[in-house]
Scaffold this motif. Structure first.
Motif, PDB file in Angstrom:
ATOM      1  N   LEU A 107       0.838  -1.202   0.000  1.00 34.33           N
ATOM      2  CA  LEU A 107       0.000   0.000   0.000  1.00 34.33           C
ATOM      3  C   LEU A 107       0.870   1.248   0.000  1.00 34.33           C
ATOM      4  CD1 LEU A 107      -2.867   1.097   0.079  1.00 34.33           C
ATOM      5  CD2 LEU A 107      -2.824   0.902   2.570  1.00 34.33           C
ATOM      6  N   LEU A 108       1.957   1.217   0.740  1.00 33.53           N
ATOM      7  CA  LEU A 108       2.882   2.355   0.739  1.00 33.53           C
ATOM      8  C   LEU A 108       3.502   2.527  -0.647  1.00 33.53           C
ATOM      9  CD1 LEU A 108       4.105   4.581   2.434  1.00 33.53           C
ATOM     10  CD2 LEU A 108       5.833   2.966   3.245  1.00 33.53           C
ATOM     11  N   GLY A 109       3.769   1.418  -1.323  1.00 39.53           N
ATOM     12  CA  GLY A 109       4.266   1.501  -2.695  1.00 39.53           C
ATOM     13  C   GLY A 109       3.278   2.181  -3.622  1.00 39.53           C
ATOM     14  N   GLU A 110       1.986   1.908  -3.436  1.00 39.02           N
ATOM     15  CA  GLU A 110       0.967   2.568  -4.249  1.00 39.02           C
ATOM     16  C   GLU A 110       0.974   4.077  -3.997  1.00 39.02           C
ATOM     17  OE1 GLU A 110      -2.965   0.982  -4.131  1.00 39.02           O
ATOM     18  OE2 GLU A 110      -2.295  -1.113  -4.246  1.00 39.02           O
ATOM     19  N   TYR A 111       1.156   4.446  -2.744  1.00 41.65           N
ATOM     20  CA  TYR A 111       1.222   5.873  -2.407  1.00 41.65           C
ATOM     21  C   TYR A 111       2.369   6.544  -3.152  1.00 41.65           C
ATOM     22  CZ  TYR A 111       2.565   9.989   0.385  1.00 41.65           C
ATOM     23  OH  TYR A 111       2.939  11.262   0.797  1.00 41.65           O
ATOM     24  N   TYR A 112       3.555   5.971  -3.100  1.00 38.72           N
ATOM     25  CA  TYR A 112       4.702   6.607  -3.751  1.00 38.72           C
ATOM     26  C   TYR A 112       4.537   6.651  -5.265  1.00 38.72           C
ATOM     27  CZ  TYR A 112       7.373   7.215   0.511  1.00 38.72           C
ATOM     28  OH  TYR A 112       7.793   7.642   1.739  1.00 38.72           O
ATOM     29  N   ARG A 113       3.998   5.621  -5.832  1.00 36.73           N
ATOM     30  CA  ARG A 113       3.737   5.627  -7.278  1.00 36.73           C
ATOM     31  C   ARG A 113       2.784   6.770  -7.632  1.00 36.73           C
ATOM     32  NH1 ARG A 113       4.766   4.054 -12.670  1.00 36.73           N
ATOM     33  NH2 ARG A 113       2.799   3.696 -13.741  1.00 36.73           N
ATOM     34  N   ASP A 114       1.717   6.894  -6.893  1.00 30.91           N
ATOM     35  CA  ASP A 114       0.727   7.935  -7.148  1.00 30.91           C
ATOM     36  C   ASP A 114       1.337   9.327  -6.977  1.00 30.91           C
ATOM     37  OD1 ASP A 114      -2.185   8.620  -7.548  1.00 30.91           O
ATOM     38  OD2 ASP A 114      -1.857   9.593  -5.618  1.00 30.91           O
ATOM     39  N   GLN A 115       2.141   9.502  -5.923  1.00 29.06           N
ATOM     40  CA  GLN A 115       2.751  10.800  -5.674  1.00 29.06           C
ATOM     41  C   GLN A 115       3.743  11.176  -6.766  1.00 29.06           C
ATOM     42  OE1 GLN A 115       1.761  12.767  -2.547  1.00 29.06           O
ATOM     43  NE2 GLN A 115       0.238  11.377  -3.398  1.00 29.06           N
ATOM     44  N   LEU A 116       4.502  10.196  -7.263  1.00 31.17           N
ATOM     45  CA  LEU A 116       5.437  10.488  -8.349  1.00 31.17           C
ATOM     46  C   LEU A 116       4.686  10.969  -9.589  1.00 31.17           C
ATOM     47  CD1 LEU A 116       8.207  10.458  -9.729  1.00 31.17           C
ATOM     48  CD2 LEU A 116       7.815   8.039 -10.261  1.00 31.17           C
TER      49      LEU A 116
END
Length: 532
Positions: A107-116
């Motif tokens: 889920l944290l990976g999804e956050y960073y992908r979205d933020q990038l």
């Protein structure tokens, strides 16, 4: 008509948290940029520990939501904007969301992908040139008069005025693993089908716990039974036994409640610790400050461990003594109950909080210690600090205890003198108490510090070794020093190569701090030597 300003050409190699925070801080410089982000994996912005190749939904990030530096929006706000269905895929309900929540790594990976993707969209709208190259492996970096050129598996890219090496952790590739031996939890374990057998896991940190979870969840499931967590083993998995092991046989403790942001230290301040470097015995002078800080913060703890009569060499033994003598799972159960009670009441254990803040302050002087003092530090104080700051999510302790109660998990104390050998498909451990054989073995001891020899870029590796830099020398903005034509042009933000001088440089907050320093150096041009 004013002459247009030529954008600064920057390559960011690696798009995990360090790469993303670097891009974010660079965009805040107020200068026109042409940034190329290169990602070896299929999706930019996730980072290896947060990808489906390295994590399952059962694996938790070892950082609470309040501690995650925001990129575009804070992590907790992003979570609250997810749908119930999205949260439900990770076993989360809307009522679970708070600032002390430990969430799954995926889920944290999804956050960073979205933020990038948001960062890139907004930067392009502001006139910056941002290019993302996914599925692109950088194989070499070469300095030329025109700039740095990157040789990739898809051709040569460049030139660039600066390059940021943000490749993150570096573990053995999956092709080094076999069906029965995994040189790290990230070497194909997530995709592997592990049979119900005797499984050995080297290590007791969160990485080791995650490895145990990856195996266990193939053969059963966790469920809530009132306030308890239990593990139901599949009927056909009766042979499953998981053995965690380490030299000490001590389990990590659960992450504890404390004020964030951190309160300042009262005694062992940065200037006071720096002054210790001029003392006749720097480590001992620093320990005097550490001892005074803890005694002021928690006199009862100081009295209990006899802190007044301890020194830099004996403190660790006294710190671990009670846990070493106790049953590790009973200790874990008591510690978990204490942590949960303190979190509910918002109570901070003063000595734990003092150590947590001290490790960051002490790290600033470690690189300047003599070889003898550094060896003493590594043998004693470092172990105390690591144990304190590497406390794991409470849910991870609950899972360990559930596996223990199910008769699946045990803990093996190896001592200092043990041998690990491979006998056919099996791994055999000989230790003072006997011999243990494992049909499957996972080495989960975590990231090791790397040297210039380990760099996967031939030209860069050669330039550093030509300058007799066994460990890369970096400035305060993480740009290379005394590295021939790479000097001042390449910033080394890959954590494994920084761990020699910064033994606690781990985690997302460190990624954000490194990124800020890199952007600050590019904005100001100040490149003082990194003195810890």
């Amino acid at each position: 008509m004013p002459t247009p300003i030529t954008p600064r050409r920057i390559a960011i190699i690696g798009t995990g948290p360090t790469g993303i925070y670097t891009l974010s801080h660079l965009l805040g410089m107020g200068q026109p940029l042409a940034v190329t982000l290169l990602e070896r994996g299929p999706q930019a912005g996730i980072g290896m520990p947060y990808s489906s190749e390295a994590a399952s939904r059962a694996m938790l990030a070892n950082i609470a939501s309040i501690e995650i530096p925001p990129v575009v929006v804070p992590y907790l706000d992003w979570l609250r904007a997810r749908s119930d269905a999205e949260l439900g895929r990770y076993g989360l309900g809307r009522g679970d969301l708070d600032d002390r929540l430990f969430t799954p790594r995926l889920l944290l990976g999804e956050y960073y992908r979205d933020q990038l993707l948001i960062l890139v969209r907004d930067a392009q709208a502001a006139g910056h040139v941002i290019t993302i190259r996914e599925g692109t492996e950088v194989q070499d970096i070469a300095p030329t008069p025109a700039g740095l050129m990157l040789a990739t598996d898809a051709g040569v890219v460049g030139p660039f005025d600066r390059a940021v090496l943000a490749t993150g952790h570096q573990f053995p590739d999956a092709d080094e693993a076999t069906r029965s031996y995994f040189p790290s939890p990230w070497s194909g374990l997530i995709e592997a089908r592990v049979p119900a057998c005797r499984v050995g896991v080297m290590g007791t940190s969160l990485s080791a716990i995650d490895a145990a979870m990856a195996v266990a969840t193939q053969h059963g499931r966790f469920r809530r039974d009132g306030d308890d967590l239990v593990f139901d083993r599949d009927p056909q998995a009766e042979a499953l036994r998981i053995v965690l092991m380490s030299r000490t046989g001590i389990l990590p403790e659960a992450d504890f409640y404390c004020p964030i942001p951190y309160q300042p230290l009262a005694v062992a301040t940065g200037p006071a610790l720096a002054a210790c470097l001029s003392a006749p015995a720097p480590l001992d002078a620093a320990f005097d400050l550490i001892r005074a800080e803890i005694m002021q913060a928690d006199p009862a703890f100081a009295l209990r461990v006899g802190l007044g009569g301890l020194d830099a060499d004996s403190f660790a033994d006294s710190y671990f003594a009670a846990r070493a003598e106790a049953d590790p799972f009973r200790w874990a159960r008591r510690n978990l109950a204490e942590v949960e009670r303190n979190r509910a009441d918002r109570v901070t254990v003063a000595w734990r909080y003092a150590l947590l803040r001290l490790h960051e302050a002490v790290e600033e002087i470690v690189a300047e210690l003599s070889d003898d003092d550094r060896a003493r530090f590594d043998a004693g104080l470092k172990k105390v600090f690591v144990d304190n700051y590497a406390a794991v999510p409470p849910e991870s302790i609950r899972r360990l205890l559930a596996l223990r109660d199910a008769g699946i998990l045990s803990l093996l104390t190896l001592g200092e003198d043990y041998d690990l050998t491979r006998e056919g498909p099996d791994t055999v451990i000989d230790h003072p108490e006997g011999r243990d054989r494992f049909a499957v073995f996972i080495d989960a001891r975590g990231q090791k510090a790397l040297t210039s020899e380990d760099l996967p870029f031939p030209s860069l590796r050669g330039a550093l070794l030509d300058q007799d830099q066994e460990i890369p020398e970096v400035a305060q903005d993480y740009s290379l020093l005394n590295a021939g034509d790479f000097t001042g042009r390449l910033c080394l933000a890959a954590i494994p190569y920084l761990m020699h001088d910064r033994p606690f440089v781990q985690g997302i907050t460190a990624c954000a701090d490194i990124a800020q320093a890199i952007a600050g150096g590019m904005a100001t041009g100040r490149r003082r030597r990194l003195v810890s």
